[in-house]
Write an enzyme that holds these catalytic residues in place. Sequence first.
Site, PDB file in Angstrom:
ATOM      1  N   ASP A  32      45.952  44.507  39.803  1.00  0.00           N
ATOM      2  CA  ASP A  32      45.383  43.437  40.626  1.00  0.00           C
ATOM      3  C   ASP A  32      44.119  42.828  40.022  1.00  0.00           C
ATOM      4  OD1 ASP A  32      47.393  43.794  42.516  1.00  0.00           O
ATOM      5  OD2 ASP A  32      46.226  45.253  43.666  1.00  0.00           O
ATOM      6  N   GLU A  33      43.989  42.869  38.706  1.00  0.00           N
ATOM      7  CA  GLU A  33      42.808  42.328  38.033  1.00  0.00           C
ATOM      8  C   GLU A  33      43.144  41.141  37.129  1.00  0.00           C
ATOM      9  OE1 GLU A  33      39.638  43.120  38.332  1.00  0.00           O
ATOM     10  OE2 GLU A  33      39.860  44.815  39.696  1.00  0.00           O
TER      11      GLU A  33
END
Length: 289
Positions: free
Chosen positions: A233-234
């Site tokens: 999720d980066e």
Amino acid sequence: MTDPSKHTATLLVSAPDRPGLVHAISRFLLEHNGNIIHADQHEDAAENLFLMRVEWDLQGFTLQSREAIEQAFAPVAEAFDMRWQMHFSHSRRRMALFTSQYEHCLSDLLHRHRIGELDCEIPLVIGNHESVRDLVESHGIPFHHITITRDNKAQAEARQFALLEEAQVDTIVLARYMQILSPLFVEKYPNRVINIHHSFLPAFDGAKPYHRAHMRGVKLIGATSHYVTSELDEGPIIEQEVTRVSHRDDVADLVEKGRDLEKIVLARAVKWHLQSRVLSYNNKTVVFD
């Protein structure tokens, strides 16, 4: 939006900012009788970067093949230290959908594809649950069920790679696919795997974001579509949206409201990617008009 009857080429460029960049690109197109349809540019002063998207009509363009255009542009790009990519409207992207048990994003993308909103081919859908097979096959698209456990992850991804290569897939969309891709997978498809996360990142990354949002008593919930990287999720964010919630909403209410956000945000990101409007750099993106 470009006239679908036109055959166009789109150039995405990033380069160290300096005078003459726009002139060099425009002169290249003029020299080969290129008629510009859309052009958009952005300067990131903090990074000293120039970013540009330019789309032109191939009718009357003196260079007719992809190879000829790329070969002719390469010296221009080299002279200005450009990183660049070129896409052609007559070469439709081939997109695979990965899914688990949640149907809302999958169903929405299949519907948008059926009515012609997404300009691509979908040669297959891969899922780790059988429950969506009927939905996928009702759209005339092959469904491949691949069970994934802790013990067979490498073998499962090897099967996925084989299917993707056989279908000549160049874009992968995770339509609420509840599995973490390996670093090898991400490395194989850089900036070509699009995910939807059911939170307004960077808040509440990882698992159960609606539950954690409810525990924090938030007044807004959101959804984020991004390119997948090896960091969970980066990855570079493509699109986000929010909606208001209140103290009267329980977790089920947040999930229900969030589904609509997830569908809209993912569809926008996929559409912009297919239209070559997204340029990723330094773990962020420019989405051109």
